[in-house]
Design a protein around this motif. Structure first.
Motif, PDB file in Angstrom:
ATOM      1  N   PHE A 225     -19.290 -40.942 -56.017  1.00 13.51           N
ATOM      2  CA  PHE A 225     -17.834 -40.959 -55.895  1.00 13.51           C
ATOM      3  C   PHE A 225     -17.388 -39.504 -55.860  1.00 13.51           C
ATOM      4  N   VAL A 226     -16.564 -39.161 -54.882  1.00 14.55           N
ATOM      5  CA  VAL A 226     -16.209 -37.761 -54.641  1.00 14.55           C
ATOM      6  C   VAL A 226     -14.689 -37.630 -54.596  1.00 14.55           C
ATOM      7  N   GLY A 227     -14.160 -36.599 -55.277  1.00 16.82           N
ATOM      8  CA  GLY A 227     -12.719 -36.383 -55.272  1.00 16.82           C
ATOM      9  C   GLY A 227     -12.385 -34.970 -55.690  1.00 16.82           C
ATOM     10  N   GLY A 229      -8.995 -32.378 -57.540  1.00 18.09           N
ATOM     11  CA  GLY A 229      -7.764 -32.392 -58.324  1.00 18.09           C
ATOM     12  C   GLY A 229      -7.756 -33.565 -59.289  1.00 18.09           C
ATOM     13  N   PRO A 230      -6.622 -34.270 -59.418  1.00 21.96           N
ATOM     14  CA  PRO A 230      -6.590 -35.400 -60.355  1.00 21.96           C
ATOM     15  C   PRO A 230      -7.523 -36.529 -59.941  1.00 21.96           C
ATOM     16  N   ASN A 231      -7.926 -36.550 -58.680  1.00 23.96           N
ATOM     17  CA  ASN A 231      -8.799 -37.626 -58.221  1.00 23.96           C
ATOM     18  C   ASN A 231     -10.276 -37.358 -58.437  1.00 23.96           C
ATOM     19  N   LEU A 232     -10.626 -36.187 -58.967  1.00 25.74           N
ATOM     20  CA  LEU A 232     -11.979 -36.043 -59.510  1.00 25.74           C
ATOM     21  C   LEU A 232     -12.137 -36.975 -60.710  1.00 25.74           C
ATOM     22  N   VAL A 255     -15.298 -32.446 -54.793  1.00 27.06           N
ATOM     23  CA  VAL A 255     -15.590 -32.377 -53.361  1.00 27.06           C
ATOM     24  C   VAL A 255     -16.233 -31.043 -52.973  1.00 27.06           C
ATOM     25  N   GLU A 256     -15.792 -29.949 -53.566  1.00 28.64           N
ATOM     26  CA  GLU A 256     -16.396 -28.658 -53.229  1.00 28.64           C
ATOM     27  C   GLU A 256     -17.827 -28.575 -53.762  1.00 28.64           C
ATOM     28  N   MET A 275     -15.160 -41.639 -51.101  1.00 25.46           N
ATOM     29  CA  MET A 275     -14.354 -40.420 -51.259  1.00 25.46           C
ATOM     30  C   MET A 275     -12.918 -40.808 -51.578  1.00 25.46           C
ATOM     31  N   ILE A 276     -12.346 -40.157 -52.568  1.00 24.36           N
ATOM     32  CA  ILE A 276     -10.966 -40.423 -52.969  1.00 24.36           C
ATOM     33  C   ILE A 276     -10.093 -39.350 -52.337  1.00 24.36           C
ATOM     34  N   ASP A 277      -9.207 -39.731 -51.420  1.00 26.73           N
ATOM     35  CA  ASP A 277      -8.457 -38.743 -50.639  1.00 26.73           C
ATOM     36  C   ASP A 277      -7.058 -39.273 -50.314  1.00 26.73           C
TER      37      ASP A 277
END
Length: 371
Positions: A225-227, A229-232, A255-256, A275-277
């Motif tokens: 699971f990748v995100g 900011g707050p979605n990490l 993500v980075e 991915m959370i975007d």
């Protein structure tokens, strides 16, 4: 959506109505939980929690900071109590408000950290559903989360109640400290309540597409699971739910950091990636670049938030977006557990029997600071 033999899905479906029903009291109690002189005196807020409570704290951290105008830190309770409380200076502690989060109110490490922070001079607020619980009895102040009776399953409702409680605290701090105008604070509360209707609609829209996605990804040997900011935090929450509900090996990555680490996995075709975007994200440009790499490597990729692989999300501030982005990852875990015929938490049977009655997290020996 009638009740099914999938309790986690049932809990997810029941949660928006619970948020709507409890919001009026929750909002009022959030305004009263911290006395005004303490709001003025606070120079730092430290959030502590384990598991879902930790992910809710991470998800709300930036919103709480933006609304309150106060620096916010998130720490795991072991590190917080045994190290941060011990090595922080007394003047720092005197102006620190610790928000200790535990839905059950019985998590040993959270109770331990709350005790050690109080001994170090900090003020501690409990955010819990248990007014008579161990944590509430330890802390200086208590905010009760009105979590209703929900189907017993890996947590979704309690996680969102903790997230919403922290947003309400942030709005209250911002209002009192005049970081937000009073009218704007009231408008934010109204907007938050309106989003529960959006969440209810989104839950109905996501149910079937997420079920199909789970079916499509069920043969993968690893999930990531990748995100950003707050979605990490949502990525971390999603990986945790899949592990807890289905026992599948799952991990979360910023993500980075994904390009520094996960990119090099030698079997990318065996990996399913969520991915959370959310639209409008400050991470969007980097997310798009990384998706190119993921597709070139042959990963099984699905994106939450853009509308490409599942229904788009209602419009919402990125800082509040975990309210919506947490839904599909939780539904995904619920569907994967059902596909696998897996007992949540391995049923606390056999080698996992130590976790029966939450003994592994609630009956741990407490650390005592040396004088």
């Amino acid at each position: 959506m009638p009740s099914t033999d999938n309790p986690m899905r049932d809990q997810i479906i029941a949660t928006p109505a619970g948020l709507k029903a409890g919001f009026e009291h929750f909002e009022r109690d959030a305004r009263l939980a911290v006395p005004t002189p303490l709001v003025y005196r606070t120079r730092r807020i430290v959030l502590i929690g384990s598991g879902d409570s930790y992910f809710a704290a991470k998800a709300a951290e930036l919103a709480l900071m933006a609304h309150s105008g106060i620096p916010v830190e998130v720490r795991t309770p072991l590190e917080a109590g045994r190290y941060h409380a011990a090595y922080s200076s007394a003047p720092d502690m005197e102006n620190t408000l610790v928000v200790a989060i535990s839905n059950s109110g019985g998590a040993a490490r959270v109770c331990e950290a709350a005790t050690l922070y109080r001994q170090a001079g900090a003020t501690v607020l409990a955010l819990t559903k248990a007014p008579q619980g161990r944590l509430a009895r330890i802390c200086d102040h208590v905010l009760i989360a009105p979590v209703p009776g929900l189907p017993s399953a890996p947590g979704y409702g309690p996680y969102l109640f903790a997230f919403v409680g922290l947003l309400l605290l942030g709005i209250r701090f911002g209002e009192v400290r005049m970081n937000i105008l009073m009218d704007d604070a009231q408008a934010l509360r109204g907007r938050l309540a309106d989003h529960f209707d959006d969440l209810e609609t989104l839950t109905a829209a996501m149910d079937v597409p997420v079920a199909a996605l789970a079916e499509r990804m069920s043969k993968a040997s690893l999930f990531e699971f990748v995100g950003g900011g707050p979605n990490l935090a949502v990525a971390e929450y999603g990986a945790a739910k899949l592990l807890e509900a289905a026992g599948r090996h799952a991990l979360a990555r910023d993500v980075e950091e994904w390009t520094h680490l996960n990119y090099f996995d030698r079997a990318p075709g065996e990996i399913a990636t969520l991915m959370i975007d959310p639209q409008g994200s400050r991470s969007a440009s980097r997310n798009e670049e990384v998706r190119t790499y993921m597709r070139r490597l042959g990963r099984h990729l699905a994106v939450v938030g853009t509308g490409e692989d599942m229904p788009p999300l209602p419009e919402i501030s990125e800082l509040w977006s975990p309210l919506f982005t947490s839904l599909p990852v939780a539904l995904f875990a619920a569907r994967m557990a059902a596909l696998d015929g897996e007992d949540y938490g391995r049923g606390s049977k056999g080698a996992w029997s130590d976790s029966a009655d939450a003994s592994t997290v609630q009956k741990s020996a407490m650390f005592e600071a040396q004088p």
